[in-house]
Design a protein around this motif. Structure first.
Motif, PDB file in Angstrom:
ATOM      1  N   PRO A 125     -71.535  37.983  23.479  1.00 35.27           N
ATOM      2  CA  PRO A 125     -70.269  38.608  23.860  1.00 35.27           C
ATOM      3  C   PRO A 125     -70.251  39.037  25.325  1.00 35.27           C
ATOM      4  N   ASN A 126     -69.114  39.574  25.719  1.00 32.41           N
ATOM      5  CA  ASN A 126     -68.996  40.180  27.042  1.00 32.41           C
ATOM      6  C   ASN A 126     -69.756  41.505  27.080  1.00 32.41           C
ATOM      7  N   SER A 127     -69.790  42.121  28.238  1.00 34.27           N
ATOM      8  CA  SER A 127     -70.624  43.312  28.431  1.00 34.27           C
ATOM      9  C   SER A 127     -70.165  44.513  27.611  1.00 34.27           C
ATOM     10  N   GLY A 128     -68.901  44.551  27.261  1.00 33.33           N
ATOM     11  CA  GLY A 128     -68.328  45.735  26.624  1.00 33.33           C
ATOM     12  C   GLY A 128     -67.230  46.334  27.472  1.00 33.33           C
ATOM     13  N   GLU A 129     -67.117  45.854  28.709  1.00 34.49           N
ATOM     14  CA  GLU A 129     -66.008  46.270  29.557  1.00 34.49           C
ATOM     15  C   GLU A 129     -64.732  45.516  29.162  1.00 34.49           C
ATOM     16  N   ARG A 130     -63.613  46.055  29.591  1.00 32.95           N
ATOM     17  CA  ARG A 130     -62.340  45.359  29.394  1.00 32.95           C
ATOM     18  C   ARG A 130     -61.544  45.454  30.687  1.00 32.95           C
ATOM     19  N   TRP A 131     -60.717  44.458  30.916  1.00 30.19           N
ATOM     20  CA  TRP A 131     -59.911  44.418  32.132  1.00 30.19           C
ATOM     21  C   TRP A 131     -58.674  45.282  31.953  1.00 30.19           C
ATOM     22  N   ASP A 132     -58.506  46.259  32.834  1.00 27.22           N
ATOM     23  CA  ASP A 132     -57.341  47.141  32.822  1.00 27.22           C
ATOM     24  C   ASP A 132     -56.319  46.576  33.815  1.00 27.22           C
ATOM     25  N   ALA A 133     -55.267  45.988  33.286  1.00 30.83           N
ATOM     26  CA  ALA A 133     -54.279  45.341  34.150  1.00 30.83           C
ATOM     27  C   ALA A 133     -53.533  46.346  35.025  1.00 30.83           C
TER      28      ALA A 133
END
Length: 303
Positions: A235-243
């Motif tokens: 998976p991804n690191s656990g971060e998410r992109w905040d638009a």
């Protein structure tokens, strides 16, 4: 339970950490053309961090995408072969490991985000035809296996499954981008997808997920495990992109990532690694986790 193999982390993430701007349709594959020595360096860093498997820089590369940017067909084919050669050279210099040739989805070649929807407007036959040339190049490249990754739809999985059937000497894993903890991006239950792939179990190393939040992984792996197939998770690191703020939010702590991976192993994952926003430090955390497991007979697939 066998000891899982550790995959590498985000190739593009590491290339960006080296100061490279990967904007543009080819993304990290552009460096196969412009800076192959840096691609080699990133493979080396992941092996040094403890990876058992290097995934090639061919995810967003295709003959079509390369020729559209001015390269001849022969040059485009050579760049795809080069992706495996770079990883094999670093693997051999390190003294062992496996090379997985990355087979990204059709949407990755469009660079429009459609690898997270699968809404291409193409038929299964059209996808099968589009993937065939790259598949043939990569299966002849000296890679140990194929990594069919970030697949968003059952239709594309079926197209690639046909290619796998056509090359019975090849082994592969299939991993999917997902909408939630039960469904892949096109809305199909992951359990249904895995069940359709199950007849190819002699060629399948694993079925699972990549480029998803770590929190969704346990549920998704349980969906696959219900079919009796081995699983893969990176998976991804656990971060998410905040638009709104135009920045990543959330945790990227490799220790948290390693702690989360312990559950994936408990759930039967035979291949574990990282995708977007993960780097050598995340792989090092996974290596520490795996090395701390009790001695068992054998190790992951192919070992």
């Amino acid at each position: 339970m066998t000891r899982p193999l550790v995959l590498d982390g985000g190739l593009a993430t590491s290339l960006e950490a080296h100061g490279r701007d990967l904007s543009g349709g080819l993304w990290s594959a552009r460096l196969l053309v412009e800076e192959p020595e840096l691609v080699s360096r990133v493979h080396r860093e992941y092996f040094q961090a403890g990876a058992d498997v290097a995934i090639t820089a061919s995810y967003q590369a295709s003959v079509t995408a390369l020729t559209e940017r001015g390269h001849s067909r022969a040059e485009a084919q050579s760049f795809l072969s080069r992706s495996a050669e770079l990883a094999r050279t670093e693997r051999d210099a390190f003294g062992g490991g496996l090379v997985a040739a990355s087979v990204g989805p059709y949407g990755a070649s469009l660079a429009d985000g459609s690898e997270y929807t699968g809404a291409y407007g193409l038929t299964e036959d059209q996808l099968h035809h589009w993937h065939r040339e790259r598949w043939r190049i990569l299966t002849d490249s000296g890679a140990d296996l194929m990594a069919c990754e970030t697949l968003p739809s059952l239709l594309e999985a079926r197209a690639l499954a046909r290619l796998l059937e056509e090359t019975p000497h090849v082994r592969a894993w299939f991993s999917f981008s997902c909408a939630d903890a039960e469904h892949i991006s096109d809305g199909t239950p992951l359990r249904q997808v895995a069940a359709e792939l199950a007849p190819l179990r002699d060629q399948l190393l694993a079925v699972g997920v990549n480029c998803v939040p770590p929190s969704d992984v346990p549920g998704l792996l349980r969906e696959v495990a219900g079919t009796g197939l081995p699983t893969v998770a990176y998976p991804n690191s656990g971060e998410r992109w905040d638009a709104d703020t135009q920045r990543w939010a959330g945790t990227t702590d490799p220790r948290d990532f390693g702690h989360a991976a312990a559950q994936w192993i408990t759930d039967g994952a035979v291949l574990i690694g990282g995708c977007c926003r993960t780097g050598p430090e995340h792989v090092r955390a996974l290596r520490t986790l795996v090395d701390a497991l009790p001695d068992q007979e054998g190790s992951g697939p192919g070992h």
